[in-house]
Scaffold this motif. Structure first.
Motif, PDB file in Angstrom:
ATOM      1  N   MET A 160       0.752  -0.834   0.614  1.00  6.22           N
ATOM      2  CA  MET A 160       0.000   0.539   0.427  1.00  6.22           C
ATOM      3  C   MET A 160       0.889   1.368   0.138  1.00  6.22           C
ATOM      4  O   MET A 160       0.168   2.473   0.169  1.00  6.22           O
ATOM      5  N   GLU A 161       2.469   0.758  -0.124  1.00  4.28           N
ATOM      6  CA  GLU A 161       3.031   2.840   0.104  1.00  4.28           C
ATOM      7  C   GLU A 161       2.351   2.816   0.611  1.00  4.28           C
ATOM      8  O   GLU A 161       2.991   4.173   0.943  1.00  4.28           O
ATOM      9  N   LEU A 162       3.254   2.827   2.530  1.00  7.98           N
ATOM     10  CA  LEU A 162       2.471   3.629   3.133  1.00  7.98           C
ATOM     11  C   LEU A 162       3.548   4.224   3.772  1.00  7.98           C
ATOM     12  O   LEU A 162       4.395   3.972   3.855  1.00  7.98           O
ATOM     13  N   SER A 163       3.330   5.608   4.691  1.00  8.66           N
ATOM     14  CA  SER A 163       4.195   6.396   4.763  1.00  8.66           C
ATOM     15  C   SER A 163       4.598   5.819   6.961  1.00  8.66           C
ATOM     16  O   SER A 163       3.662   5.078   7.231  1.00  8.66           O
ATOM     17  N   PRO A 164       5.743   6.375   6.840  1.00 11.26           N
ATOM     18  CA  PRO A 164       6.420   5.835   7.788  1.00 11.26           C
ATOM     19  C   PRO A 164       5.328   6.182   9.537  1.00 11.26           C
ATOM     20  O   PRO A 164       5.420   4.845  10.463  1.00 11.26           O
ATOM     21  N   THR A 165       5.032   6.829   9.173  1.00 12.55           N
ATOM     22  CA  THR A 165       4.120   7.736  10.038  1.00 12.55           C
ATOM     23  C   THR A 165       2.773   7.163  10.278  1.00 12.55           C
ATOM     24  O   THR A 165       2.218   7.872  11.350  1.00 12.55           O
ATOM     25  N   CYS A 166       2.515   6.282   9.514  1.00 16.11           N
ATOM     26  CA  CYS A 166       0.986   5.656   9.511  1.00 16.11           C
ATOM     27  C   CYS A 166       1.240   4.642  10.209  1.00 16.11           C
ATOM     28  O   CYS A 166       1.543   3.599  10.458  1.00 16.11           O
ATOM     29  N   GLN A 167       0.184   4.065  11.830  1.00 17.41           N
ATOM     30  CA  GLN A 167       0.404   2.611  12.295  1.00 17.41           C
ATOM     31  C   GLN A 167      -0.945   1.990  11.447  1.00 17.41           C
ATOM     32  O   GLN A 167      -1.677   1.986  10.992  1.00 17.41           O
ATOM     33  N   VAL A 168      -0.422   0.545  11.638  1.00 19.70           N
ATOM     34  CA  VAL A 168      -1.364  -0.582  11.397  1.00 19.70           C
ATOM     35  C   VAL A 168      -1.856  -1.238  11.841  1.00 19.70           C
ATOM     36  O   VAL A 168      -0.805  -1.678  13.187  1.00 19.70           O
ATOM     37  N   ASP A 169      -2.943  -1.002  12.434  1.00 18.83           N
ATOM     38  CA  ASP A 169      -3.471  -2.390  13.495  1.00 18.83           C
ATOM     39  C   ASP A 169      -3.999  -3.643  12.459  1.00 18.83           C
ATOM     40  O   ASP A 169      -5.042  -3.344  11.858  1.00 18.83           O
ATOM     41  N   VAL A 170      -3.810  -4.181  13.237  1.00 20.60           N
ATOM     42  CA  VAL A 170      -4.159  -5.889  12.296  1.00 20.60           C
ATOM     43  C   VAL A 170      -5.480  -6.346  13.711  1.00 20.60           C
ATOM     44  O   VAL A 170      -4.491  -7.002  15.242  1.00 20.60           O
ATOM     45  N   VAL A 171      -6.416  -6.381  13.135  1.00 20.52           N
ATOM     46  CA  VAL A 171      -7.641  -7.200  14.798  1.00 20.52           C
ATOM     47  C   VAL A 171      -7.985  -8.960  14.091  1.00 20.52           C
ATOM     48  O   VAL A 171      -8.185  -9.332  12.635  1.00 20.52           O
ATOM     49  N   CYS A 172      -8.106  -9.823  15.245  1.00 20.59           N
ATOM     50  CA  CYS A 172      -8.850 -11.117  14.777  1.00 20.59           C
ATOM     51  C   CYS A 172      -9.718 -11.125  15.827  1.00 20.59           C
ATOM     52  O   CYS A 172      -9.474 -11.129  15.941  1.00 20.59           O
ATOM     53  N   GLY A 173     -11.109 -11.236  14.221  1.00 19.57           N
ATOM     54  CA  GLY A 173     -12.564 -11.018  15.372  1.00 19.57           C
ATOM     55  C   GLY A 173     -12.491 -10.189  16.436  1.00 19.57           C
ATOM     56  O   GLY A 173     -12.582  -8.957  15.874  1.00 19.57           O
ATOM     57  N   ASP A 174     -12.396  -9.917  17.902  1.00 17.29           N
ATOM     58  CA  ASP A 174     -12.652  -9.002  19.084  1.00 17.29           C
ATOM     59  C   ASP A 174     -11.551  -8.917  19.424  1.00 17.29           C
ATOM     60  O   ASP A 174     -11.143  -7.775  20.269  1.00 17.29           O
ATOM     61  N   HIS A 175     -10.124  -9.120  18.710  1.00 18.46           N
ATOM     62  CA  HIS A 175      -8.651  -9.255  19.265  1.00 18.46           C
ATOM     63  C   HIS A 175      -8.264  -8.125  19.039  1.00 18.46           C
ATOM     64  O   HIS A 175      -7.832  -8.564  17.514  1.00 18.46           O
ATOM     65  N   LEU A 176      -7.716  -7.361  18.934  1.00 18.16           N
ATOM     66  CA  LEU A 176      -6.269  -6.301  18.858  1.00 18.16           C
ATOM     67  C   LEU A 176      -4.823  -7.633  18.903  1.00 18.16           C
ATOM     68  O   LEU A 176      -4.483  -7.534  20.229  1.00 18.16           O
ATOM     69  N   LEU A 177      -4.274  -7.596  17.485  1.00 18.05           N
ATOM     70  CA  LEU A 177      -3.524  -8.165  17.597  1.00 18.05           C
ATOM     71  C   LEU A 177      -1.845  -7.620  18.010  1.00 18.05           C
ATOM     72  O   LEU A 177      -1.733  -6.607  17.913  1.00 18.05           O
ATOM     73  N   ASP A 178      -1.367  -8.486  18.478  1.00 23.34           N
ATOM     74  CA  ASP A 178       0.299  -7.894  18.510  1.00 23.34           C
ATOM     75  C   ASP A 178       1.715  -8.551  17.666  1.00 23.34           C
ATOM     76  O   ASP A 178       1.326  -9.220  17.326  1.00 23.34           O
TER      77      ASP A 178
END
Length: 256
Positions: free
Chosen positions: A204-222
Motif C-alpha cells: 500500500m506504500e504507506l508512510s512510516p508515520t502511519c500505524q497499522v492495527d491488525v484485528v482478528c475477531g474482537d482481538h487487537l493483535l500484537d
C-alpha cells in the motif's frame, strides 16, 4: 425407361424436397443464445473464453482475471474457486470461443482489428497468429529423478496458513495510500503479525508515520503473535471458507 444420369431424379421432385427442408428448418434469433455466448461480467460476447474448472461457468479471460484480484469466488454461483490462487483453476475454452465466432458475424475480425490497433498505438509488435503444425515424433528419454521439473502449481508445505486481509478504513488525515490488490495470500504459520504489517506497508506504500492495527475477531493483535497461535486461540470464529480473516485499519500514531 432409363433413369437420369448420376442417379438424379426429375427436377420437379428435387425442387419440392429442398423447399420442404428449407421451410421446416427452425430459425432462432441470436438473442436466445445470449446466456451461453455472453460474459456475465462485461455483458459482451465472450472473448478468449475462459472456464472455471470448479463450476464450469465461463467468462472473458480479461474479465475473470480482473475479478480474481478482489475475490476468490465465482461471479455467477459464488463457489470458492481456490482459497488463495483462483487463477490456478481456470482453463481456456477454445471450442466455445469458436462457436461464438461462428454465431456472431464479424466478431473475430473486429477483435483482431482492435488488438492490432492496441499494439500499434503503443509502438509494440503485433503478435502473430498461432500456427498449429503437424506433431513430430516424440523421442522419449529417461531422466534422472532429480531432473524432473516440479509442477508450477505445487504449494510448498511450509505455507500452511491462508489469509484473507480485509481493509476496514483509514483514520481521518490519512489519504495517500494505494489499495491492497492482493487480499488473498498463503504464508507460513510461523509468520507473525509484524510480517503481515510489513507486507501491507509495502503493497500500500504507506508512510512510516502511519500505524497499522491488525484485528482478528474482537482481538487487537500484537506484533509478536504468530499466525498459527492466532488460529489456534481464536478458533473457528476467525475462519471463513478455510481462510484466516484479519481486518486491518490505518491510524495515526497516538501522541503522548
Amino acid at each position: 425407361m432409363s433413369s437420369p444420369p448420376n442417379g438424379r431424379r426429375s427436377n420437379e421432385g428435387s425442387t419440392n424436397i429442398s423447399d420442404c427442408d428449407s421451410e421446416d428448418e427452425p430459425k432462432l434469433p441470436l438473442n436466445q443464445f445470449y446466456p451461453y455466448i455472453r460474459c456475465a461480467l462485461c455483458c459482451g460476447f465472450l472473448i478468449d473464453a475462459t472456464t472455471i474448472t470448479e463450476c464450469l461457468h465461463t467468462f472473458c479471460k480479461s474479465c475473470i482475471v480482473k475479478h480474481f484480484f478482489y475475490s476468490n469466488r465465482c461471479p455467477t454461483c459464488s463457489i470458492v474457486v481456490h482459497q488463495t490462487q483462483p487463477l490456478y483453476n481456470i482453463r481456456p475454452d477454445r471450442q466455445l470461443q469458436d462457436i461464438v465466432y461462428k454465431m456472431v458475424p464479424f466478431l473475430e475480425e473486429l477483435e483482431r482489428e482492435q488488438m492490432c490497433k492496441f499494439y500499434k498505438d503503443r509502438g509494440l509488435e503485433v503478435p502473430k497468429p498461432v500456427v498449429v503444425s503437424s506433431p513430430s515424433p516424440v523421442v522419449v528419454r529417461r531422466q534422472k529423478k532429480d531432473n524432473i521439473p516440479q509442477s508450477v502449481f505445487t504449494i510448498p508445505p511450509e505455507l500452511d496458513v491462508s489469509l484473507l486481509l480485509e481493509f476496514v478504513g483509514a483514520e481521518e488525515g490519512i489519504s495517500n495510500y494505494k489499495p491492497l490488490e492482493r487480499r488473498y495470500i498463503r504464508v507460513s504459520g510461523e509468520a507473525t503479525v509484524r510480517h503481515v504489517e510489513l507486507f501491507i506497508r509495502r503493497k500500500m506504500e504507506l508512510s512510516p508515520t502511519c500505524q497499522v492495527d491488525v484485528v482478528c475477531g474482537d482481538h487487537l493483535l500484537d506484533h509478536y503473535q504468530s499466525l498459527k497461535d492466532i488460529q489456534k486461540s481464536v478458533g473457528e470464529e476467525a475462519l471463513q471458507d478455510g481462510l484466516l480473516v484479519l481486518h486491518f485499519g490505518l491510524v495515526l500514531p497516538s501522541q503522548s
